[in-house]
Design an enzyme around this catalytic site. Structure first.
Site, PDB file in Angstrom:
ATOM      1  N   SER A   1       0.763  -1.203   0.067  1.00 52.44           N
ATOM      2  CA  SER A   1       0.076  -0.014  -0.174  1.00 52.44           C
ATOM      3  C   SER A   1       0.905   1.252   0.079  1.00 52.44           C
ATOM      4  O   SER A   1       1.656   1.491  -0.910  1.00 52.44           O
ATOM      5  CB  SER A   1      -1.024  -0.031   1.358  1.00 52.44           C
ATOM      6  OG  SER A   1      -1.921   0.901   0.973  1.00 52.44           O
TER       7      SER A   1
ATOM      8  N   ASP B   1      -9.592  -5.900  -4.525  1.00 55.40           N
ATOM      9  CA  ASP B   1      -9.246  -4.969  -3.608  1.00 55.40           C
ATOM     10  C   ASP B   1     -10.399  -3.700  -3.748  1.00 55.40           C
ATOM     11  O   ASP B   1     -10.802  -3.114  -4.688  1.00 55.40           O
ATOM     12  CB  ASP B   1      -8.084  -4.573  -4.129  1.00 55.40           C
ATOM     13  CG  ASP B   1      -7.299  -3.521  -3.129  1.00 55.40           C
ATOM     14  OD1 ASP B   1      -7.846  -2.829  -2.414  1.00 55.40           O
ATOM     15  OD2 ASP B   1      -5.902  -3.726  -3.157  1.00 55.40           O
TER      16      ASP B   1
ATOM     17  N   HIS C   1      -7.210  -5.955  -0.092  1.00 54.02           N
ATOM     18  CA  HIS C   1      -5.991  -5.145  -0.112  1.00 54.02           C
ATOM     19  C   HIS C   1      -4.920  -5.642   0.786  1.00 54.02           C
ATOM     20  O   HIS C   1      -3.921  -5.104   0.881  1.00 54.02           O
ATOM     21  CB  HIS C   1      -6.420  -3.808   0.464  1.00 54.02           C
ATOM     22  CG  HIS C   1      -5.346  -2.626   0.285  1.00 54.02           C
ATOM     23  ND1 HIS C   1      -5.009  -2.249  -1.028  1.00 54.02           N
ATOM     24  CD2 HIS C   1      -4.707  -1.745   0.978  1.00 54.02           C
ATOM     25  CE1 HIS C   1      -4.170  -1.364  -0.952  1.00 54.02           C
ATOM     26  NE2 HIS C   1      -4.150  -1.082   0.325  1.00 54.02           N
TER      27      HIS C   1
END
Length: 347
Positions: A171, A298, A326
């Protein structure tokens, strides 16, 4: 543009599938389930300890969550459906992985990946970025990407002169490994972006999320999740989603026990590093070997946005995990582990 490698990883096989298998669980299966439960309990224990730490604790810290052994072990991977994990360590020049978490997370989130990499004879290391995990710096005081990434930079600075590592960023951890690649291209063999912010020169990490969260300017003005650590009359210093939002954005395919772990471990996200324009050069960052792992279920960074990131930044290789939210280290650890090994073996 580098040669693009497309690797489609099918959905993880689930233990205990039907057919004519005996209903009685054999000793090996019980051992695997016990190993996984032990790892989760260790991670949960460390997370609870983190929540109880005094604010007097300070400084950067690298934590190995899950397995505490540094020896190469001969056990089978608890996430490999009982199959013996091949030992790749003899064939790899670079055996050390540095795992960098994303926004709100900490080293604790990698506990399954740490265990599986160690089972493969490799050396995973995790860091808690400033204000994250066990690093008890007040997130309201973290205003720059340099400060936020300091524990990672210190780790790279202290590497032996000839040693290289493989960086893995999840991320917004992608911004930190991009910053590290600009600073120390000679120490980084490969950089792997896992549904991450692979930014271009002059781009803000937050910009990658703008399609889901709105523009940076609008988010700063209207978001209900902002934290005003210096008072309401001053600019916001951080943000943190409420638990229902976190569950929907990050964990729509993750096991309940890992969601429970995250709910007591997530910390506010310092806003400054997310809004900072990153300076990257072709001479340093541009020469690094970059790979991207897409997560296809996601909701925080949609597959369309990840495709756009790949088109705009031309990584050397692209890998995809079906059915992953995610957080593939929770929802699809076996697939993520397989991809990390595959990338490590690319000459």
């Amino acid at each position: 543009m580098g040669n693009k490698i497309i690797s489609m990883i099918k959905k993880d096989n689930k233990d205990g599938g039907g057919g004519s298998k005996s209903k009685r669980m054999n000793r090996s299966q019980r051992k695997l389930l016990a190993d996984e439960e032990m790892l989760h309990r260790r991670a949960l224990s460390m997370a609870i300890h983190q929540a109880q730490l005094s604010q007097r604790f300070d400084g950067s810290m690298s934590r190995r969550v899950g397995s505490t052994s540094t020896r190469k072990r001969t056990l089978s991977d608890p996430f490999s459906n009982g199959k013996q994990v091949p030992d790749f360590s003899e064939s790899l020049i670079v055996k050390r992985f540095v795992l960098v978490h994303g926004e709100g997370f900490g080293a604790w989130c990698w506990y399954k990946i740490i265990a599986s990499l160690e089972e493969s004879g490799l050396s995973p290391t995790t860091v808690d970025l400033t204000g994250c995990g066990f690093n008890m710096t007040d997130t309201n005081t973290v205003s720059t990407l340099e400060e936020y990434s300091k524990p990672l930079i210190e780790l790279l600075e202290n590497l032996p002169e000839e040693e290289k590592v493989i960086l893995v960023g999840h991320s917004t951890g992608g911004a930190s490994i991009s910053y590290a690649l600009e600073r120390f291209p000679e120490k980084i063999s490969k950089a792997i972006f896992v549904c991450a912010t692979m930014v271009s020169d002059g781009q803000r990490p937050f910009d990658v999320f703008s399609e889901e969260l709105g523009s940076a300017e609008r988010f700063m003005q209207e978001s209900q999740f902002l934290i005003y650590g210096n008072g309401k009359d001053k600019p916001p210093t951080g943000f943190m989603f409420e638990k229902p939002h976190m569950k929907g954005l990050y964990f729509n395919q993750s096991p309940n026990k890992d969601i429970a772990l995250a709910m007591i471990s997530m910390r506010p996200v310092p806003l400054g590093p997310m809004m900072e324009k990153v300076s990257l050069t072709a001479e340093r960052y541009g020469k690094g070997r970059r790979f991207y792992v897409q997560t296809l279920d996601d909701r925080a960074l949609s597959p369309d946005v990840q495709e756009k990131v790949v088109r705009e930044n031309s990584p050397e290789g692209v890998f995809k995990i079906k059915g992953s939210d995610h957080c593939p280290f929770f929802s699809k650890p076996q697939s993520l582990h397989k991809i990390l090994l595959e990338i490590a073996q690319i000459p």
